[in-house]
Design a protein around this motif. Structure first.
Motif, PDB file in Angstrom:
ATOM      1  N   ARG A 480       0.854  -1.188   0.000  1.00 36.12           N
ATOM      2  CA  ARG A 480       0.000   0.000   0.000  1.00 36.12           C
ATOM      3  C   ARG A 480       0.889   1.236   0.000  1.00 36.12           C
ATOM      4  NH1 ARG A 480      -1.350   3.214   4.128  1.00 36.12           N
ATOM      5  NH2 ARG A 480      -0.684   1.703   5.711  1.00 36.12           N
ATOM      6  N   ALA A 481       0.576   2.193  -0.848  1.00 35.30           N
ATOM      7  CA  ALA A 481       1.383   3.412  -0.945  1.00 35.30           C
ATOM      8  C   ALA A 481       1.198   4.260   0.311  1.00 35.30           C
ATOM      9  CB  ALA A 481       0.990   4.203  -2.183  1.00 35.30           C
ATOM     10  N   ILE A 482       2.331   4.732   0.874  1.00 35.75           N
ATOM     11  CA  ILE A 482       2.253   5.631   2.025  1.00 35.75           C
ATOM     12  C   ILE A 482       2.740   7.029   1.658  1.00 35.75           C
ATOM     13  CG2 ILE A 482       2.355   3.883   3.826  1.00 35.75           C
ATOM     14  CD1 ILE A 482       5.333   4.206   3.955  1.00 35.75           C
ATOM     15  N   THR A 483       3.621   7.123   0.656  1.00 35.56           N
ATOM     16  CA  THR A 483       3.984   8.407   0.044  1.00 35.56           C
ATOM     17  C   THR A 483       4.095   8.149  -1.452  1.00 35.56           C
ATOM     18  OG1 THR A 483       6.375   8.042   0.231  1.00 35.56           O
ATOM     19  CG2 THR A 483       5.285   9.082   2.114  1.00 35.56           C
ATOM     20  N   GLY A 484       4.561   9.105  -2.189  1.00 39.40           N
ATOM     21  CA  GLY A 484       4.626   8.953  -3.635  1.00 39.40           C
ATOM     22  C   GLY A 484       5.411   7.750  -4.103  1.00 39.40           C
TER      23      GLY A 484
END
Length: 638
Positions: A480-484
């Motif tokens: 899952r993306a947490i920043t770019g």
């Protein structure tokens, strides 16, 4: 004891044609017997089972397990991403690799470092047969047995002293030398096997895909040596002890298309188990097992930039694990013929990866399980089993699983099978702790699943198996993306649902000509995006014609289709490969045999997988399958 239906495995042998039974035969065994393969007879109820015999292994070339499985198991996708002795994508009825449990003589092979299983260190010379059991089997086997179980059963003493020597060579070039010997001395039965494999390999990418600073040796080669021993000791008429040990040592190249002038794994692996069985009475059997696996691998990588500057990115960086497991089971048969299994299991794991920068401290999990198979006099053609398991995992999570299975003889030739169950998969060490690439998440919980399998088997002038399946997985562990640009493993709200059908047909077109057809459809969609999960083709198919020229010579031709699938966001698969082969006994005693096979007969250029460095951000590249390959194998039986 009426304990199971005969396994009507569609055993295709090119040495002699398949003879069909006139009816589905029910086997009667009086009293419980020792389990020579470490599994339980009850597990087959309600499940579609494919048994790959030693003769079938030899007909497939006998040196590559993935090639063997791809030919003979409908619904199983086995794709070596860079040929033999490399990472492999497995999918059984639309599953991911981590949803399949692998066993060696009934002992767990899956590791919790990355959730994968490296079967390339298993010497095919030592394999007696392979059993592929579809559907959830978590009640008896625990974590990962979501889509099914693949049990590799090793050779044992077969009643007389025997041995075999095999030498195979192909045009890549590759060389495989294997030997096996088995003997009995008093109350001891001893089997020894050894193998050595090496290859210069083939180029995985077209020349234009290599960067100017990439390795000059573009073929991916390997060396793998294997030694194993199996000892069975009859302590008394009621007791037996089986001890097995295997040691493997390999040097495996891992070429990179970008800028590496050296990239390789130096691997050492030890697998061992002890299996003690006590037949207390004809109705009561006790079994205690201990299994151990130790994996030591060291990764090295040297890169070269455009200015000619070399950098030792990694040098002998360790990644490995230790697995220890123990179980105790009691198998009891009542006077009426019903059967109970009670058992407990303990598992211990620790591992580390200096490339991904994590250490997984020792953790333990515990399980209790039971299964009941009633004997119902009023329903002589019906066999039922029901079971349950409670699991206490390393993170103090408790999970219950259960299974209900039915096998019903509709007529003497027609059989119906059904199973309903749930399963689970523990998070891997990398999903919990990785510090490079996608970050680990110590708060992950286990994935859980529900599944249904329904199938019919007809055995008459033809043999036809149709198996339908449905499965869903919750708490899916995905990045899952947490920043770019940063990702972390997480339990997603999204559910994966798989459904589809497997077909398998075998028929004798004449007394000398045998035809086998199989195909599968597997939809495996993420419910949040509606997209097929990566590395799972929707369609696969296989066809084979075998012709016995006489008692000494057999020829065959086959075709294998793999539908398209997504890998690192690009399309792979969608190819058809043709293969031919001939086997001939060259002595009157039928103790020496020559086999010639040609894989990828038309030298088709196919996209077998997509390459992307696991811990770097370079662009993905299509990887090629092996070119046309001729293999010659010599076998000497003594």
């Amino acid at each position: 004891m009426h304990y199971k239906l005969k396994l009507l495995a569609l055993a295709l042998s090119v040495i002699s044609p398949l003879t069909f039974a006139d009816e589905i035969e029910k086997i009667t065994v009086h009293g419980l017997q020792h389990h020579d393969d470490g599994t339980y007879t009850n597990v087959y109820l309600g499940s579609d089972v494919t048994v790959i015999s030693n003769e079938m292994i030899q007909s497939a070339g006998g040196v590559d397990i993935n090639k063997i499985l791809s030919q003979f198991v409908p619904g199983l996708f086995a794709n070596g991403r860079a040929g033999r002795h490399t990472d492999t994508d497995y999918s059984l009825q639309g599953s991911r690799p981590q949803d399949i449990l692998w066993l060696l003589d009934g002992n767990r092979l899956n590791n919790r470092l990355y959730g994968s299983t490296y079967t390339d260190s298993i010497n095919p010379m030592m394999i007696e047969r392979i059993e592929v059991i579809k559907g959830s089997q978590s009640v008896l086997f625990g974590s990962e047995a979501i889509a099914g179980v693949i049990n590799i059963i090793t050779k044992s003493y077969q009643g007389s002293d025997a041995g075999e020597l095999s030498l195979a060579a192909d045009t890549l070039p590759s060389y495989d030398l294997s030997g096996f010997v088995s003997s009995e001395i008093d109350s001891f039965q001893l089997s020894l096997a050894a193998s050595s494999s090496q290859s210069e390999g083939y180029a995985l990418w077209p020349d234009e895909e290599y960067s100017p600073t990439a390795v000059l040796d573009k073929e991916r080669g390997y060396q793998m040596n294997n030694l194993n021993a199996k000892l069975r000791w009859s302590l008394s008429d009621a007791q037996q002890l089986t001890v097995f040990a295997q040691y493997s040592d390999g040097l495996l190249e891992r070429p990179l298309a970008y800028d590496a002038i050296l990239s390789e794994n130096d691997r050492k692996q030890t697998i061992a188990y002890a299996d003690w069985q006590l037949q207390v009475s004809e109705q009561f059997l006790l079994q205690a097992k201990v299994n151990y696996q130790h994996w030591d691998s060291h990764y090295s990588e040297i890169t070269l930039d455009e200015k000619g500057n070399a950098e030792v990115t990694y040098w002998q960086q360790y990644w490995g694990f230790k697995d220890l497991g123990a179980s105790v089971t009691a198998n009891y048969q009542t006077e009426a013929g019903s059967q109970w299994i009670f058992g407990g299991q303990y598992e211990e794991f620790e591992g580390a990866d200096e490339v991904m920068l994590f250490t997984a401290e020792k953790d333990q999990s515990y399980s209790l399980f039971s299964q009941y198979q009633p004997e119902i006099d009023a329903l002589p053609d019906t066999q039922l089993s029901v079971g349950a398991r409670v699991n206490h995992l390393a993170n103090d999570e408790t999970i219950w699983v259960a299974n209900l299975a039915l096998t019903q003889d509709i007529t003497q030739r027609l059989q119906f099978k059904a199973s309903l169950g749930n399963g689970y998969r523990q998070p891997t060490a990398s999903e919990l702790h990785s510090q490079v690439g996608t970050l680990g998440n110590a708060d992950l919980i286990a994935e859980t699943s529900n599944s249904i399998n329904l199938g019919v088997h007809y055995q008459g002038d033809i043999s036809l198996t149709v198996d339908g399946f449905w499965r869903s997985i919750d708490n899916l562990i995905e990045p899952r993306a947490i920043t770019g640009a940063e990702f972390i493993y997480d339990n997603l709200d999204a559910r994966v649902e798989s459904y589809g059908i497997d077909l398998h047909l075998v028929t004798e077109l004449s007394s000398q000509l045998l035809m086998e057809l199989s195909g599968s459809y597997a939809s495996a969609e993420r419910q949040d995006t509606g997209e097929q999960i990566e590395r799972v083709p929707e369609y696969t198919g296989f066809a084979k014609l075998s012709y016995d020229v006489n008692d000494d010579i057999a020829v065959w031709v086959s075709g294998q289709y793999v539908g398209e699938f997504v890998d690192y966001g690009l399309i792979a698969g969608d190819y058809l490969l043709a293969n031919v082969g001939i086997q001939a006994w060259i002595t009157e005693q039928q103790d020496q045999q020559l086999s010639l096979t040609v894989d990828n007969l038309f030298d088709s250029e196919v996209t077998q997988s997509i390459f992307k460095h696991g811990h770097k951000a370079q662009y993905p590249i299509a990887s090629l399958g092996a070119p046309r390959t001729l293999q010659l194998q010599y076998r000497y039986l003594f």
